[in-house]
Design a protein around this motif. Structure first.
Motif, mmCIF file in Angstrom:
data_model
loop_
_atom_site.group_PDB
_atom_site.id
_atom_site.type_symbol
_atom_site.label_atom_id
_atom_site.label_comp_id
_atom_site.label_asym_id
_atom_site.label_seq_id
_atom_site.Cartn_x
_atom_site.Cartn_y
_atom_site.Cartn_z
ATOM 1 N N PHE A 291 0.671 -1.096 0.124
ATOM 2 C CA PHE A 291 0.031 -0.181 -0.017
ATOM 3 C C PHE A 291 0.896 1.266 0.223
ATOM 4 N N ARG A 292 0.313 2.403 -0.614
ATOM 5 C CA ARG A 292 1.075 3.440 -0.517
ATOM 6 C C ARG A 292 1.109 3.988 0.787
ATOM 7 N N SER A 322 6.993 -3.970 6.804
ATOM 8 C CA SER A 322 7.742 -2.952 6.470
ATOM 9 C C SER A 322 8.267 -2.303 7.899
ATOM 10 N N THR A 323 7.331 -2.540 8.924
ATOM 11 C CA THR A 323 7.685 -2.221 10.272
ATOM 12 C C THR A 323 8.808 -3.111 11.062
ATOM 13 N N GLY A 330 10.042 1.396 3.848
ATOM 14 C CA GLY A 330 9.844 2.257 2.634
ATOM 15 C C GLY A 330 8.532 2.214 2.199
ATOM 16 N N ASP A 331 8.382 3.003 1.082
ATOM 17 C CA ASP A 331 6.941 3.357 0.358
ATOM 18 C C ASP A 331 7.140 2.584 -1.054
ATOM 19 N N PRO A 332 6.179 1.614 -1.471
ATOM 20 C CA PRO A 332 4.942 1.407 -0.657
ATOM 21 C C PRO A 332 5.336 0.410 0.565
ATOM 22 N N VAL A 333 4.416 0.582 1.556
ATOM 23 C CA VAL A 333 4.453 -0.201 2.793
ATOM 24 C C VAL A 333 3.963 -1.812 2.390
ATOM 25 N N ILE A 334 4.685 -2.675 3.047
ATOM 26 C CA ILE A 334 4.394 -4.247 2.957
ATOM 27 C C ILE A 334 3.753 -4.788 4.080
ATOM 28 N N LEU A 335 2.315 -5.289 3.897
ATOM 29 C CA LEU A 335 1.624 -6.258 4.964
ATOM 30 C C LEU A 335 1.673 -7.505 4.198
ATOM 31 N N ARG A 336 1.526 -8.595 5.454
ATOM 32 C CA ARG A 336 1.102 -10.018 4.977
ATOM 33 C C ARG A 336 0.332 -10.401 5.778
ATOM 34 N N VAL A 337 -0.923 -10.870 5.247
ATOM 35 C CA VAL A 337 -2.211 -11.248 5.855
ATOM 36 C C VAL A 337 -2.264 -12.684 5.920
ATOM 37 N N GLY A 368 -8.415 0.682 9.086
ATOM 38 C CA GLY A 368 -8.894 1.796 8.552
ATOM 39 C C GLY A 368 -8.516 2.024 7.037
ATOM 40 N N ILE A 369 -7.962 1.175 6.433
ATOM 41 C CA ILE A 369 -7.574 1.127 5.218
ATOM 42 C C ILE A 369 -8.727 0.905 4.099
ATOM 43 N N SER A 370 -8.678 2.050 3.355
ATOM 44 C CA SER A 370 -9.839 2.005 2.121
ATOM 45 C C SER A 370 -9.459 1.675 1.026
ATOM 46 N N ALA A 371 -7.945 2.042 0.672
ATOM 47 C CA ALA A 371 -7.445 2.204 -0.583
ATOM 48 C C ALA A 371 -7.035 0.638 -1.210
#
Length: 444
Positions: A291-292, A322-323, A330-337, A368-371
């Motif tokens: 995500f951006r 990314s944390t 960095g940007d974009p931020v990486i999540l793993r779900v 709260g992510i909507s993008a």
């Protein structure tokens, strides 16, 4: 020269091959059905960075993975940049407090401040040190032990999301002895888990070592370097070569999934095959998202979050990669779900569009992510996580006894046996391979 075939090229198979190839009198061949080594361990390009698809670290307190890294010359191991995770409770993300051991409280003041438990749940948990009881005898489920000692809230809000999430299982059916030996040892030696775990926590407090470690460029680096070192020892790899029967060799180490191993050993040891076939599995879907940064509200000030099973969400956990890892910042931020567990078989059957839709809904609720993500990758692990029911270790011991009697030239190990973590898989594979080598030498 003794020829030993290893079937399966995941971490268990490669660890077995490493143990065997240390003996110059042994020739080793590794058979792998896929066109690559590593099994569930894989690091691949994503959003301009090298991101793990499966496990992204291993426990340091179990020494087997660290020892293997030293032996193959893998240096510069890194630790997570952030040590705190959250849990989704009562409509908000709350940081897990200090003083927990595998989700079980060894201290209560920090737990009280966290707000994770209700007033009544906290009061119930605080009674644990004073409850009557004797050290546990025999195996039981994790859920039964924790609920009995601390009450349902600790089980459902802390231990369940953590331990159930790791194994994609339910603590109400998971074997204490097989799934969490550290917790089992405390229960078997002390009347109070709080007292026993506080002692272990105090012992660990003097250590500056982080809990987790990983290669500097992702877990795939371990596989890649191990493959190079094995090739240097003369180990032969046969990739893209599924086996229909037992290979022709003086000895065989099977590290395949339990159902595959059951089929392969059935002709030699029906008793072992029956035990292997009886092990149940859960399916999991891991989705990597980019995500951006401007599309993510708030600070990402934790390694991610866990979700209790009664929260009404499909997602079971999210890692804020990314944390968690400096190399992925960095940007974009990486999540793993992650989605799917032993009581939720639906996610593995969903198509990509529905997987992303479910994740979008849950990340909207929790973060709260909507993008929409700018990039995504979906990794499916059908029947990928073995479930350790009560008595699992006794059944594995019976399996090994049956093999010793029926087929002493065979050894069976892997994730379905004595631990789902990387160190446990390495330990069991090396032990099984070493024992087989000795048996073959004695027989010869």
């Amino acid at each position: 020269m003794t020829h030993i075939a290893v079937v399966g090229g995941g971490i268990s198979g490669l660890a077995a091959a490493w143990e065997l190839s240390a003996d110059p009198r042994v020739r080793v061949t590794v058979h792998e059905a896929a066109d690559r080594l590593g099994g569930k361990i894989r690091t691949s390009p994503f959003a301009g960075r090298a991101v793990d698809e499966g496990a992204d670290a291993f426990l340091r307190r179990m020494p087997e993975a660290l020892a293997l890294c030293r032996e193959i010359g893998l240096e510069g191991l890194i630790a997570p940049a952030h040590g705190t995770a959250c849990v989704w409770i009562d409509g908000e993300l709350r940081p897990l407090p200090g003083g927990l051991v595998l989700g079980v409280p060894a201290r209560f003041d920090e737990l009280a401040e966290s707000g994770i438990l209700t007033h009544w749940g906290l009061a119930r948990a605080r009674t644990e040190p004073d409850l009557e009881g004797v050290p546990l005898v025999g195996d039981t489920t994790i859920g039964a032990l924790i609920s009995r000692r601390y009450g349902n809230e600790v089980a459902q809000r802390l231990v369940g999301p953590l331990l159930g999430g790791i194994a994609a299982g339910s603590i109400d059916t998971m074997s204490l002895d097989a799934a969490v030996p550290q917790l089992a040892a405390a229960a078997h030696r002390s009347t109070s888990l709080t007292v026993a775990l506080a002692e272990s926590l105090q012992g660990a407090a003097g250590s500056a070592e982080p809990v987790f470690a990983a290669p500097p460029n992702g877990m795939g680096e371990l596989i890649d370097l191990l493959a190079v070192r094995l090739a240097e020892r003369g180990v032969e790899f046969r990739l893209g070569a599924p086996v229909d029967g037992l290979p022709v060799a003086d000895g065989i180490v099977l590290t395949t999934p339990a159902d595959v191993s059951a089929r392969l050993v059935a002709g030699r040891s029906p008793r072992a095959a029956e035990t292997l076939a009886g092990i149940e599995f859960a399916s999991v879907v891991f989705t990597t998202l980019a995500f951006r940064r401007c599309d993510i509200p708030g600070d990402l000030d934790a390694t991610g979050f866990l979700v209790p099973r009664d929260a009404g969400l499909t997602v079971t956990a999210a890692s804020w990669s990314s944390t968690k890892w400096d190399r992925l910042a960095g940007d974009p931020v990486i999540l793993r779900v992650s989605m799917g567990h032993s009581e939720d078989h639906e996610p593995i059957e969903l198509d990509d569009e529905e997987v992303l839709a479910r994740i979008a809904a849950d990340l909207g609720t929790t973060m709260g992510i909507s993008a929409e993500p700018v990039e995504h990758r979906i990794s499916r692990y059908r029947d990928g996580f073995p479930q350790y029911a009560v008595g699992h270790l006794d059944r594995i011991a019976s399996l090994e006894t049956a093999l010793m009697a029926d087929a002493p030239d065979l050894a069976v190990c892997g994730m379905a046996h004595r631990g789902v973590g990387i160190p446990a898989c390495i330990r069991e594979a090396r032990a099984a391979a070493a024992a087989l080598r000795v048996r073959l030498a004695d027989a010869g």
